[in-house]
Scaffold this motif. Structure first.
Motif, mmCIF file in Angstrom:
data_model
loop_
_atom_site.group_PDB
_atom_site.id
_atom_site.type_symbol
_atom_site.label_atom_id
_atom_site.label_comp_id
_atom_site.label_asym_id
_atom_site.label_seq_id
_atom_site.Cartn_x
_atom_site.Cartn_y
_atom_site.Cartn_z
ATOM 1 N N HIS A 29 0.825 -1.211 0.000
ATOM 2 C CA HIS A 29 0.000 0.000 0.000
ATOM 3 C C HIS A 29 0.856 1.256 0.000
ATOM 4 C CE1 HIS A 29 -4.015 -1.873 1.565
ATOM 5 N NE2 HIS A 29 -3.630 -2.349 0.402
ATOM 6 N N ASN A 30 0.476 2.218 -0.861
ATOM 7 C CA ASN A 30 1.264 3.438 -0.953
ATOM 8 C C ASN A 30 0.658 4.599 -0.159
ATOM 9 O OD1 ASN A 30 -0.926 3.840 -2.633
ATOM 10 N ND2 ASN A 30 0.280 4.138 -4.496
ATOM 11 N N ARG A 31 -0.586 4.448 0.295
ATOM 12 C CA ARG A 31 -1.203 5.527 1.070
ATOM 13 C C ARG A 31 -1.416 5.070 2.514
ATOM 14 N NH1 ARG A 31 -5.091 9.726 -2.018
ATOM 15 N NH2 ARG A 31 -3.524 10.409 -3.512
ATOM 16 N N LEU A 32 -1.237 6.027 3.418
ATOM 17 C CA LEU A 32 -1.393 5.744 4.850
ATOM 18 C C LEU A 32 -2.121 6.923 5.492
ATOM 19 C CD1 LEU A 32 1.210 4.170 7.214
ATOM 20 C CD2 LEU A 32 -0.048 6.211 7.925
ATOM 21 N N TYR A 33 -3.114 6.600 6.299
ATOM 22 C CA TYR A 33 -3.972 7.612 6.916
ATOM 23 C C TYR A 33 -3.962 7.447 8.436
ATOM 24 C CZ TYR A 33 -6.116 7.899 2.240
ATOM 25 O OH TYR A 33 -6.344 8.054 0.886
ATOM 26 N N TRP A 34 -4.076 8.576 9.122
ATOM 27 C CA TRP A 34 -4.297 8.580 10.568
ATOM 28 C C TRP A 34 -5.656 9.219 10.845
ATOM 29 C CZ3 TRP A 34 -1.552 6.079 14.189
ATOM 30 C CH2 TRP A 34 -0.231 5.724 13.899
ATOM 31 N N TYR A 35 -6.409 8.547 11.715
ATOM 32 C CA TYR A 35 -7.694 9.058 12.170
ATOM 33 C C TYR A 35 -7.722 9.037 13.695
ATOM 34 C CZ TYR A 35 -9.977 8.799 7.556
ATOM 35 O OH TYR A 35 -10.344 9.007 6.258
ATOM 36 N N ARG A 36 -8.566 9.876 14.269
ATOM 37 C CA ARG A 36 -8.796 9.867 15.707
ATOM 38 C C ARG A 36 -10.272 9.601 15.963
ATOM 39 N NH1 ARG A 36 -7.395 15.223 18.922
ATOM 40 N NH2 ARG A 36 -9.297 15.943 17.893
ATOM 41 N N GLN A 37 -10.543 8.758 16.958
ATOM 42 C CA GLN A 37 -11.914 8.403 17.287
ATOM 43 C C GLN A 37 -12.128 8.566 18.784
ATOM 44 O OE1 GLN A 37 -13.076 4.323 16.496
ATOM 45 N NE2 GLN A 37 -15.245 4.853 16.408
ATOM 46 N N THR A 38 -13.006 9.481 19.140
ATOM 47 C CA THR A 38 -13.357 9.656 20.543
ATOM 48 C C THR A 38 -14.659 8.918 20.831
ATOM 49 O OG1 THR A 38 -14.414 11.747 19.968
ATOM 50 C CG2 THR A 38 -12.157 11.850 20.806
ATOM 51 N N GLY A 40 -18.123 7.593 21.286
ATOM 52 C CA GLY A 40 -19.419 7.983 20.745
ATOM 53 C C GLY A 40 -19.365 8.748 19.437
ATOM 54 N N GLN A 41 -18.186 8.846 18.876
ATOM 55 C CA GLN A 41 -18.033 9.575 17.617
ATOM 56 C C GLN A 41 -17.451 8.679 16.531
ATOM 57 O OE1 GLN A 41 -19.083 12.815 17.220
ATOM 58 N NE2 GLN A 41 -19.869 12.524 19.297
ATOM 59 N N GLY A 42 -17.633 9.121 15.280
ATOM 60 C CA GLY A 42 -16.979 8.424 14.190
ATOM 61 C C GLY A 42 -15.535 8.860 14.070
ATOM 62 N N PRO A 43 -14.744 8.116 13.354
ATOM 63 C CA PRO A 43 -13.346 8.512 13.143
ATOM 64 C C PRO A 43 -13.244 9.864 12.437
ATOM 65 C CG PRO A 43 -13.693 6.219 12.516
ATOM 66 C CD PRO A 43 -15.045 6.812 12.734
ATOM 67 N N GLU A 44 -12.272 10.666 12.892
ATOM 68 C CA GLU A 44 -12.029 11.978 12.288
ATOM 69 C C GLU A 44 -10.649 11.971 11.637
ATOM 70 O OE1 GLU A 44 -14.005 15.289 15.073
ATOM 71 O OE2 GLU A 44 -12.679 13.907 16.144
ATOM 72 N N PHE A 45 -10.595 12.463 10.419
ATOM 73 C CA PHE A 45 -9.357 12.481 9.663
ATOM 74 C C PHE A 45 -8.329 13.401 10.308
ATOM 75 C CE2 PHE A 45 -6.611 12.470 6.044
ATOM 76 C CZ PHE A 45 -6.205 13.786 5.850
ATOM 77 N N LEU A 46 -7.082 12.909 10.399
ATOM 78 C CA LEU A 46 -5.991 13.731 10.918
ATOM 79 C C LEU A 46 -5.001 14.102 9.819
ATOM 80 C CD1 LEU A 46 -5.138 11.971 14.318
ATOM 81 C CD2 LEU A 46 -6.456 14.073 13.943
ATOM 82 N N THR A 47 -4.492 13.086 9.108
ATOM 83 C CA THR A 47 -3.489 13.350 8.091
ATOM 84 C C THR A 47 -3.329 12.120 7.207
ATOM 85 O OG1 THR A 47 -1.210 14.125 7.726
ATOM 86 C CG2 THR A 47 -1.546 12.520 9.488
ATOM 87 N N LEU A 91 -6.464 5.632 15.014
ATOM 88 C CA LEU A 91 -6.587 4.587 14.009
ATOM 89 C C LEU A 91 -5.691 4.883 12.820
ATOM 90 C CD1 LEU A 91 -10.485 4.334 13.996
ATOM 91 C CD2 LEU A 91 -8.944 2.599 14.855
ATOM 92 N N CYS A 92 -5.060 3.857 12.325
ATOM 93 C CA CYS A 92 -4.255 3.947 11.125
ATOM 94 C C CYS A 92 -4.939 3.116 10.037
ATOM 95 C CB CYS A 92 -2.851 3.431 11.394
ATOM 96 S SG CYS A 92 -1.772 3.395 9.948
ATOM 97 N N ALA A 93 -4.848 3.594 8.811
ATOM 98 C CA ALA A 93 -5.409 2.852 7.689
ATOM 99 C C ALA A 93 -4.463 2.975 6.508
ATOM 100 C CB ALA A 93 -6.784 3.382 7.313
ATOM 101 N N SER A 94 -4.491 2.003 5.627
ATOM 102 C CA SER A 94 -3.674 2.095 4.422
ATOM 103 C C SER A 94 -4.486 1.683 3.211
ATOM 104 C CB SER A 94 -2.413 1.236 4.546
ATOM 105 O OG SER A 94 -2.724 -0.146 4.545
ATOM 106 N N SER A 95 -4.005 2.073 2.040
ATOM 107 C CA SER A 95 -4.695 1.747 0.797
ATOM 108 C C SER A 95 -3.707 1.823 -0.357
ATOM 109 C CB SER A 95 -5.857 2.716 0.556
ATOM 110 O OG SER A 95 -5.369 4.004 0.253
ATOM 111 N N LEU A 96 -4.139 1.238 -1.450
ATOM 112 C CA LEU A 96 -3.367 1.317 -2.685
ATOM 113 C C LEU A 96 -4.155 2.197 -3.632
ATOM 114 C CD1 LEU A 96 -0.938 0.362 -4.333
ATOM 115 C CD2 LEU A 96 -2.328 -1.572 -5.105
ATOM 116 N N ARG A 97 -3.636 3.356 -3.917
ATOM 117 C CA ARG A 97 -4.361 4.321 -4.733
ATOM 118 C C ARG A 97 -4.681 3.719 -6.076
ATOM 119 N NH1 ARG A 97 -3.606 8.875 -8.247
ATOM 120 N NH2 ARG A 97 -5.099 10.516 -7.754
ATOM 121 N N GLY A 98 -5.968 3.906 -6.482
ATOM 122 C CA GLY A 98 -6.377 3.400 -7.776
ATOM 123 C C GLY A 98 -6.770 1.945 -7.752
#
Lengths: 119, 114
Positions: A29-38, A40-47, A91-98
């Motif tokens: 995977h070439n993309r990596l994301y960080w989210y924060r989840q408090t 009672g809330q859904g994940p919020e994008f960080l970077t 939370l960390c997530a990854s993906s392969l663009r495209g």
């Protein structure tokens, strides 16, 4: 492939201390994301990163937060001078663009998260 | 900017009964839509996605969702729930030709009553 790995799974720290979380994405995977989840809330994008380049940062990411992905593989998220409001699941997530052949249709694979408790 | 609304924070359902979890979105451009499930102390797992084509999409564990552009909705359904479906469910969107990040709703906690 074991999926997206995050460490540590749990971290308890005192206010004012620094903490660092690590994320190992799926290897191709070439993309990596960080989210924060408090609570009672859904994940919020960080970077997010594409390879080693940090392409976008949310306004939620204050100056006390810094993320790196030095070799385009694993990533670290550091929080300096922690505050009680930083308590959350990171939370960390990854993906392969495209992956799906259409721009924007990015299917993210999430790790189990790192839970931070600031006392 | 896009947003997602999940009006039901909690949904209790008897085992083997049908369930619908509601999701509405707002966006000035075309979107892709997703449902993720989160089991206790675990990360998010993709249930299903709508990218294009047929508006009825089927996912894992017997779930399906229907994209309704006129009502800007993407409701999740299952005809017969099981105890193991107890979890938090999140609806999410990303925009066409955007930076591919997901915007999530606040989630719906599905509780199955034996």
């Amino acid at each position: 492939d074991t999926g997206v790995s995050q460490n540590p799974r749990h971290k308890i720290t005192k206010r004012g201390q620094n903490v660092t979380f690590r994320c190992d994405p799926i290897s191709e995977h070439n993309r990596l994301y960080w989210y924060r989840q408090t609570l009672g809330q859904g994940p919020e994008f960080l970077t997010y990163f594409q390879n080693e380049a940090q392409l976008e940062k949310s306004r939620l990411l204050s100056d006390r937060f810094s993320a790196e992905r030095p070799k385009g593989s694993f990533s670290t998220l550091e929080i300096q001078r922690t505050e009680q409001g930083d308590s959350a699941m990171y939370l960390c997530a990854s993906s392969l663009r495209g992956t799906s052949g259409v721009s924007g249709a990015n299917v993210l694979t999430f790790g189990a998260g790192s839970r931070l408790t600031v006392l | 900017a896009q947003s997602v609304t999940q009006l039901d924070s909690q949904v209790p359902v008897f085992e083997e009964a049908p369930v619908e979890l509601r999701c509405n979105y707002s966006s000035s451009v075309s979107v892709y839509l997703f449902w993720y499930v989160q089991y206790p102390n675990q990360g998010l797992q993709l249930l299903l996605k709508y990218l294009s084509g047929s508006t009825l999409v089927k996912g894992i564990n017997g779930f399906e969702a229907e994209f309704n552009k006129s009502q800007t909705s993407f409701h999740l359904r299952k005809p017969s729930v099981h105890i193991s479906d107890t979890a938090e469910y999140f609806c999410a969107v990303s925009v066409w030709y955007g930076n591919e990040k997901l915007t999530f709703g606040t989630g719906t906690r599905l509780t199955i009553i034996p």
